[in-house]
Design a protein around this motif. Structure first.
Motif, PDB file in Angstrom:
ATOM      1  N   CYS A 140      21.503 -57.158  37.797  1.00 13.29           N
ATOM      2  CA  CYS A 140      20.706 -56.601  38.058  1.00 13.29           C
ATOM      3  C   CYS A 140      20.375 -57.069  39.076  1.00 13.29           C
ATOM      4  O   CYS A 140      20.441 -58.292  39.362  1.00 13.29           O
ATOM      5  N   ASP A 157      13.913 -66.880  37.609  1.00 16.17           N
ATOM      6  CA  ASP A 157      12.662 -65.373  37.132  1.00 16.17           C
ATOM      7  C   ASP A 157      11.481 -65.841  37.958  1.00 16.17           C
ATOM      8  O   ASP A 157      10.973 -64.650  38.683  1.00 16.17           O
ATOM      9  N   PHE A 169      10.648 -61.373  37.440  1.00 18.03           N
ATOM     10  CA  PHE A 169      11.210 -61.190  36.060  1.00 18.03           C
ATOM     11  C   PHE A 169       9.920 -61.545  35.243  1.00 18.03           C
ATOM     12  O   PHE A 169       9.462 -61.897  33.903  1.00 18.03           O
ATOM     13  N   LYS A 177      11.304 -57.044  30.778  1.00 18.36           N
ATOM     14  CA  LYS A 177      12.851 -57.553  31.555  1.00 18.36           C
ATOM     15  C   LYS A 177      14.560 -57.353  30.417  1.00 18.36           C
ATOM     16  O   LYS A 177      14.695 -57.338  31.633  1.00 18.36           O
ATOM     17  N   SER A 181      17.867 -55.857  32.235  1.00 18.27           N
ATOM     18  CA  SER A 181      18.172 -57.178  33.019  1.00 18.27           C
ATOM     19  C   SER A 181      19.440 -57.151  32.584  1.00 18.27           C
ATOM     20  O   SER A 181      20.546 -56.753  32.194  1.00 18.27           O
ATOM     21  N   HIS A 182      20.066 -57.758  33.756  1.00 18.59           N
ATOM     22  CA  HIS A 182      21.795 -58.234  33.573  1.00 18.59           C
ATOM     23  C   HIS A 182      22.000 -58.671  31.660  1.00 18.59           C
ATOM     24  O   HIS A 182      23.159 -57.814  31.308  1.00 18.59           O
TER      25      HIS A 182
END
Ligand code: IMP
Length: 199
Positions: A140, A157, A169, A177, A181-182
């Motif tokens: 991300c 975050d 985040f 999220k 998100s990753h």
């Protein structure tokens, strides 16, 4: 037909909840290392995120004799040549708080203009069952802000701003999220792969 068992190689309750939520689709019965309290801690001393995730997934499989998945995540800041990366949890030292790490990051980027504060979260997820091993990655992209913004989430975050969403985040709901998100991306990829392999 019984469900396939899968061990999440972590003792972090928040992570277990988040991963269950992301991968939930009725295919698996999730266990975690909270169900195996006698297993020793695995030292996260690898040189890369992949080293650490592999080490954790293999150790969990060896101990539990059950297919296991592990993850490792790092924040890579371009201006810091990819640091803190694999050292994200102990950037400011051993046993430090999220706040200590964030303060160090702010200090190191003090005079860096916004356009040079680019960074990304990278999450590696590994599956190991003694026969097969598979790893996937979720990324991300974002920007490290120069002040805190938002109160949700954890870790970096409140400093991690995602341009495509126009917020950090820490300003997103859990669902928002997870969607970008990753970790959300990596675990969804792993979920798809597992579905094909285990069916
Ligand atoms: P882990 O590999 O998931 O334990 O992550 C290592 C460190 O990266 C954590 O201690 C956090 O400081 C940071 N980190 C990982 N994921 C996130 C995230 O989603 N938001 C903010 N910080 C994170």
């Amino acid at each position: 037909m019984g469900l396939n068992q899968l061990v999440l190689a972590t003792r972090n309750r928040d992570k277990v909840k988040e991963i269950r939520h992301i991968m939930m689709n009725g295919h698996w019965e999730f266990l975690s290392l909270l169900d195996f309290p006698e297993m020793a801690e695995v030292a996260e001393d690898g040189k890369t995120l992949l080293d650490n995730a592999l080490k954790k997934a293999r150790a969990a499989y060896r101990w539990t004799k059950t297919a296991s998945i592990a993850d490792d995540t790092g924040l890579e800041v371009d201006q810091l040549n990819g640091d803190p990366g694999v050292r994200s949890s102990r950037f400011a030292g051993e046993n430090v708080s999220y706040r200590d790490n964030n303060e160090k990051l702010l200090r190191l980027l003090q005079d860096v203009p916004r356009e040079k504060r680019t960074a990304r979260f990278r999450c590696i997820v590994v599956f190991a069952d003694g026969r097969k091993e598979k790893w996937v990655e979720g990324i991300c992209e974002g920007i490290v802000l120069s002040e805190y913004c938002g109160v949700g989430g954890f870790g970096y975050d409140p400093l991690f701003y995602v341009p495509e969403k126009g917020k950090t985040f820490a300003e997103m709901s859990r669902e928002e999220k997870n969607a970008i998100s990753h970790r959300g991306k990596a675990f969804r990829l792993m979920g798809e792969w597992l579905k094909n392999v285990l069916d």
